[in-house]
Design an enzyme around this catalytic site. Structure first.
Site, mmCIF file in Angstrom:
data_model
loop_
_atom_site.group_PDB
_atom_site.id
_atom_site.type_symbol
_atom_site.label_atom_id
_atom_site.label_comp_id
_atom_site.label_asym_id
_atom_site.label_seq_id
_atom_site.Cartn_x
_atom_site.Cartn_y
_atom_site.Cartn_z
ATOM 1 N N ARG A 1 0.817 -1.214 0.000
ATOM 2 C CA ARG A 1 0.000 0.000 0.000
ATOM 3 C C ARG A 1 0.861 1.280 0.000
ATOM 4 O O ARG A 1 0.463 2.294 0.579
ATOM 5 C CB ARG A 1 -0.940 0.024 1.215
ATOM 6 C CG ARG A 1 -1.977 -1.096 1.218
ATOM 7 C CD ARG A 1 -3.088 -0.783 0.234
ATOM 8 N NE ARG A 1 -4.265 -1.585 0.496
ATOM 9 C CZ ARG A 1 -5.380 -1.117 1.040
ATOM 10 N NH1 ARG A 1 -5.482 0.143 1.407
ATOM 11 N NH2 ARG A 1 -6.409 -1.907 1.212
ATOM 12 N N ARG B 1 -2.889 7.161 1.006
ATOM 13 C CA ARG B 1 -3.268 8.395 1.705
ATOM 14 C C ARG B 1 -2.234 8.987 2.642
ATOM 15 O O ARG B 1 -2.342 10.141 3.022
ATOM 16 C CB ARG B 1 -4.582 8.164 2.464
ATOM 17 C CG ARG B 1 -5.783 8.176 1.542
ATOM 18 C CD ARG B 1 -7.032 7.816 2.278
ATOM 19 N NE ARG B 1 -6.870 6.482 2.846
ATOM 20 C CZ ARG B 1 -7.834 5.787 3.416
ATOM 21 N NH1 ARG B 1 -9.027 6.304 3.524
ATOM 22 N NH2 ARG B 1 -7.609 4.592 3.885
ATOM 23 N N ARG C 1 -6.203 12.847 -5.074
ATOM 24 C CA ARG C 1 -7.498 12.303 -4.655
ATOM 25 C C ARG C 1 -8.527 13.396 -4.345
ATOM 26 O O ARG C 1 -9.724 13.160 -4.451
ATOM 27 C CB ARG C 1 -7.314 11.397 -3.429
ATOM 28 C CG ARG C 1 -7.044 9.954 -3.775
ATOM 29 C CD ARG C 1 -8.298 9.218 -4.259
ATOM 30 N NE ARG C 1 -9.110 8.774 -3.126
ATOM 31 C CZ ARG C 1 -10.301 9.237 -2.855
ATOM 32 N NH1 ARG C 1 -10.841 10.168 -3.614
ATOM 33 N NH2 ARG C 1 -10.974 8.782 -1.830
ATOM 34 N N ASP D 1 -6.873 -1.696 -7.313
ATOM 35 C CA ASP D 1 -7.442 -2.316 -6.122
ATOM 36 C C ASP D 1 -7.805 -3.753 -6.450
ATOM 37 O O ASP D 1 -8.092 -4.076 -7.603
ATOM 38 C CB ASP D 1 -8.687 -1.566 -5.642
ATOM 39 C CG ASP D 1 -9.012 -1.936 -4.206
ATOM 40 O OD1 ASP D 1 -8.415 -1.359 -3.293
ATOM 41 O OD2 ASP D 1 -9.835 -2.848 -4.004
ATOM 42 N N TYR E 1 -15.525 -9.921 0.393
ATOM 43 C CA TYR E 1 -16.169 -8.632 0.071
ATOM 44 C C TYR E 1 -17.423 -8.829 -0.780
ATOM 45 O O TYR E 1 -18.424 -8.139 -0.612
ATOM 46 C CB TYR E 1 -15.186 -7.701 -0.655
ATOM 47 C CG TYR E 1 -14.090 -7.207 0.256
ATOM 48 C CD1 TYR E 1 -14.315 -6.135 1.126
ATOM 49 C CD2 TYR E 1 -12.853 -7.819 0.287
ATOM 50 C CE1 TYR E 1 -13.321 -5.700 1.990
ATOM 51 C CE2 TYR E 1 -11.851 -7.392 1.145
ATOM 52 C CZ TYR E 1 -12.091 -6.327 1.999
ATOM 53 O OH TYR E 1 -11.123 -5.903 2.853
HETATM 54 O O1 CP3 Z 1 0.057 -1.140 -2.659
HETATM 55 C C1 CP3 Z 1 -0.215 -0.174 -3.393
HETATM 56 O O2 CP3 Z 1 0.331 0.935 -3.271
HETATM 57 C C2 CP3 Z 1 -1.204 -0.377 -4.513
HETATM 58 C C3 CP3 Z 1 -2.513 -0.040 -4.174
HETATM 59 C C4 CP3 Z 1 -3.494 -0.971 -3.476
HETATM 60 C C5 CP3 Z 1 -4.755 -0.459 -3.066
HETATM 61 N N1 CP3 Z 1 -5.496 -1.516 -2.616
HETATM 62 C C6 CP3 Z 1 -5.153 0.938 -3.164
HETATM 63 C C7 CP3 Z 1 -6.262 1.435 -2.314
HETATM 64 C C8 CP3 Z 1 -3.481 -2.334 -3.195
HETATM 65 C C9 CP3 Z 1 -2.358 -3.343 -3.388
HETATM 66 C C10 CP3 Z 1 -4.752 -2.659 -2.658
HETATM 67 C C11 CP3 Z 1 -5.139 -4.031 -2.277
HETATM 68 C C12 CP3 Z 1 -6.332 -4.248 -1.464
HETATM 69 N N2 CP3 Z 1 -7.525 -3.608 -1.533
HETATM 70 C C13 CP3 Z 1 -6.448 -5.270 -0.496
HETATM 71 C C14 CP3 Z 1 -5.410 -6.315 -0.178
HETATM 72 C C15 CP3 Z 1 -4.258 -5.758 0.550
HETATM 73 C C16 CP3 Z 1 -4.509 -5.261 1.933
HETATM 74 O O3 CP3 Z 1 -3.997 -4.191 2.232
HETATM 75 O O4 CP3 Z 1 -5.161 -5.969 2.712
HETATM 76 C C17 CP3 Z 1 -7.741 -5.185 0.049
HETATM 77 C C18 CP3 Z 1 -8.313 -6.060 1.143
HETATM 78 C C19 CP3 Z 1 -8.410 -4.125 -0.625
HETATM 79 C C20 CP3 Z 1 -9.819 -3.689 -0.439
HETATM 80 C C21 CP3 Z 1 -9.887 -2.273 -0.090
HETATM 81 N N3 CP3 Z 1 -9.728 -1.231 -0.976
HETATM 82 C C22 CP3 Z 1 -10.159 -1.725 1.175
HETATM 83 C C23 CP3 Z 1 -10.393 -2.526 2.427
HETATM 84 C C24 CP3 Z 1 -10.151 -0.336 1.019
HETATM 85 C C25 CP3 Z 1 -10.535 0.695 2.032
HETATM 86 C C26 CP3 Z 1 -9.568 0.793 3.109
HETATM 87 C C27 CP3 Z 1 -8.949 2.132 3.082
HETATM 88 O O5 CP3 Z 1 -7.725 2.195 3.218
HETATM 89 O O6 CP3 Z 1 -9.696 3.109 2.945
HETATM 90 C C28 CP3 Z 1 -9.835 -0.033 -0.317
HETATM 91 C C29 CP3 Z 1 -9.636 1.290 -0.908
HETATM 92 C C30 CP3 Z 1 -8.244 1.624 -1.314
HETATM 93 N N4 CP3 Z 1 -7.457 0.823 -2.101
HETATM 94 C C31 CP3 Z 1 -7.530 2.811 -1.020
HETATM 95 C C32 CP3 Z 1 -6.289 2.708 -1.649
HETATM 96 C C33 CP3 Z 1 -5.189 3.725 -1.702
HETATM 97 C C34 CP3 Z 1 -8.055 3.983 -0.225
HETATM 98 C C35 CP3 Z 1 -8.971 4.752 -1.117
HETATM 99 C C36 CP3 Z 1 -8.819 6.233 -1.015
HETATM 100 O O7 CP3 Z 1 -7.891 6.804 -1.612
HETATM 101 O O8 CP3 Z 1 -9.669 6.834 -0.332
#
Ligand code: CP3
Length: 350
Positions: free
Chosen positions: A25, A29, A38, A74, A151
Site C-alpha cells: 500500500r 493516503r 485524490r 485495487d 467482500y
Molecule cells: O500497494 C499499493 O500501493 C497499490 C494499491 C493498493 C490499493 N489496494 C489501493 C487502495 C493495493 C495493493 C490494494 C489491495 C487491497 N484492496 C487489499 C489487499 C491488501 C490489503 O492491504 O489488505 C484489500 C483487502 C483491498 C480492499 C480495499 N480497498 C479496502 C479494504 C479499502 C478501504 C480501506 C482504506 O484504506 O480506505 C480499499 C480502498 C483503497 N485501495 C484505497 C487505496 C489507496 C483507499 C482509497 C482512497 O484513496 O480513499
C-alpha cells in the site's frame, strides 16, 4: 534492466549487495502528493485513468525511494468488472450493494470479455513502465479468491465473516463455484498483467487468517494453488501473501517464488519453513508511528534474524496505515538500504 534489479534477484534467491524494500500500500493516503490528486478525483476514476494511476504508482519510488513500484489499483476491480457495483467511501471502506448470496447472484457475474473491461489496467501498466524507464521493476497484483469472496458475499468489510462463512457451510456448491470463477478470472488477469509488462505479481489473501486449518485448505489454499499452477509467468516471480497463516510450511509447496509474512511471525521461523522460497516482510506497520531510534532498532532486528543469505525482501507485515508520517516511511527505506549491507558482505565472504 529491471530484471537485474535487486528486488527481482532477491525474489529468485540470487545474491544481492543489500536487502531490497518495498511497502504494501505504498501509494496511498499517507502521502500528501497522493491526497492532492485524490482531492480532485474519486478513487475508481483514479484507478481507471492510466495517466493518473501511473502518476501515483511512481510517487513512492520518487518520494521514499523503494526498490519496486506496485501498480496503483485495487483487488476489487475484478468483482467490479464481473458486474458488481463497487463504491469506495472514505472511512466506510468498500461496499457492494448487490452481494453474492445465491446461485442466481453467481450466475449474474459476467466473465465474458473480462479483460476488455479491465483494459484501463493494462494501459496503466504501459504508461507506468514508460515513466519508470527501468529504474525499478513493476509489481502487478490480484486478490486471492477467498479474500475477494469475503467482500463480494458480505457486501462490505466485515469483522466476523459470518455471512461468507455461512455461505461456505450452508451452500458449499455456491461457495466453491464462486471461488472457482474467481480463480479463473485471477489467472486471466494476472497473465494479462505479465504480458502487459509487470515484472512480478503478488496475490493478496488478506483474510486467509480468519479460517480454521481445514477451511483454509478447502476455501483458500486450494484455489491459490490452482492459480499458481496456471500462471504463465515468463520468468516473473510470484509472491503469495496469505496474512495470518501461522504455519508457513502450509504454503511451502505452492508453485510460487516468495512468501509474504505478517509481523506476528518470527521471520527466522518463516525462513526455515519456507523451504526453497524467498521471504517478504515483516515489520509491524505500527512501528512507523514510533521514534526514529525504535524504527532503526526493529529494522535491524528483522535484518539480523533473516541474515545475509539471499532471498529476503523487506516489507511491512501488512499495508502502510493512512496516518503514517511519510518521513518515517522514508527513514525505514534508508535504514534497510544502509543496515542490510553488512549482512550481505558477511554472507559473501563466507
Ligand atoms: O500497494 C499499493 O500501493 C497499490 C494499491 C493498493 C490499493 N489496494 C489501493 C487502495 C493495493 C495493493 C490494494 C489491495 C487491497 N484492496 C487489499 C489487499 C491488501 C490489503 O492491504 O489488505 C484489500 C483487502 C483491498 C480492499 C480495499 N480497498 C479496502 C479494504 C479499502 C478501504 C480501506 C482504506 O484504506 O480506505 C480499499 C480502498 C483503497 N485501495 C484505497 C487505496 C489507496 C483507499 C482509497 C482512497 O484513496 O480513499
Amino acid at each position: 534492466m529491471s530484471n537485474d534489479s535487486i528486488f527481482i534477484r532477491a525474489c529468485k534467491r540470487l545474491a544481492t549487495e543489500r536487502t531490497p524494500i518495498w511497502i504494501m500500500r505504498q501509494a496511498g493516503r499517507y502521502l500528501p502528493e497522493y491526497r492532492a490528486i485524490r482531492e480532485k478525483t474519486d478513487f475508481l476514476t483514479l484507478c481507471k485513468t492510466p495517466e493518473l494511476a501511473a502518476e501515483v504508482t511512481v510517487q513512492p519510488v520518487d518520494i521514499i525511494g523503494v526498490d519496486a513500484a506496485i501498480l496503483f489499483s485495487d483487488i476489487l476491480v475484478i468483482p467490479e468488472a464481473l458486474g458488481m457495483k463497487l463504491e469506495i467511501v472514505e472511512s466506510r471502506g468498500p461496499t457492494f450493494d448487490n452481494p453474492v448470496r445465491s446461485l442466481d447472484d453467481l450466475n449474474r457475474l459476467n466473465t465474458d470479455g473480462l479483460l476488455k473491461r479491465l483494459k484501463y489496467v493494462f494501459e496503466a501498466i504501459t504508461v507506468t513502465k514508460e515513466r519508470l524507464a527501468g529504474r525499478v521493476p513493476l509489481i502487478g497484483f490480484a486478490g486471492a479468491p477467498w479474500t475477494l469472496a469475503t467482500y463480494m458475499v458480505e457486501g462490505k468489510g466485515t469483522r466476523n465473516f459470518d455471512v461468507v462463512k455461512a455461505l461456505c457451510y450452508n451452500q458449499p456448491r455456491v461457495a466453491h463455484e464462486l471461488l472457482q470463477k474467481l480463480s479463473d478470472a485471477v489467472i486471466e488477469y494476472l497473465n494479462a498483467k505479465i504480458r502487459a509488462g509487470c515484472d512480478a505479481v503478488q496475490i493478496f489473501d488478506t483474510w486467509a487468517g480468519v479460517l480454521s486449518p481445514s477451511d483454509l485448505d478447502e476455501f483458500s489454499l486450494r484455489y491459490i494453488s490452482y492459480i499458481c499452477d496456471r500462471l504463465e509467468t515468463n520468468g516473473a516471480p510470484v509472491i503469495v501473501f496469505a496474512k495470518g497463516v501461522s504455519d508457513t510450511a502450509k504454503l511451502a509447496n505452492l508453485k510460487c517464488d516468495v512468501l509474504g509474512v505478517d509481523w506476528t511471525k518470527d521471520i527466522r521461523v518463516a525462513k526455515s519453513q519456507a523451504g526453497e522460497k524467498a521471504v517478504q516482510g515483516n515489520l509491524d506497520p505500527c512501528v512507523l508511528f514510533a521514534s526514529k531510534e525504535k524504527i532503526r532498532e526493529e529494522t535491524e532486528r528483522i535484518l539480523e534474524a533473516y541474515g545475509g543469505e539471499a532471498g529476503h525482501i523487506f516489507n511491512l507485515g501488512h499495508g502502510i496505515l493512512p496516518n503514517t508520517p511519510p518521513e518515517n516511511a522514508k527513514y525505514l527505506v534508508d535504514c534497510v538500504k544502509e543496515l542490510s549491507i553488512k549482512y550481505h558482505e558477511r554472507a559473501a565472504s563466507q
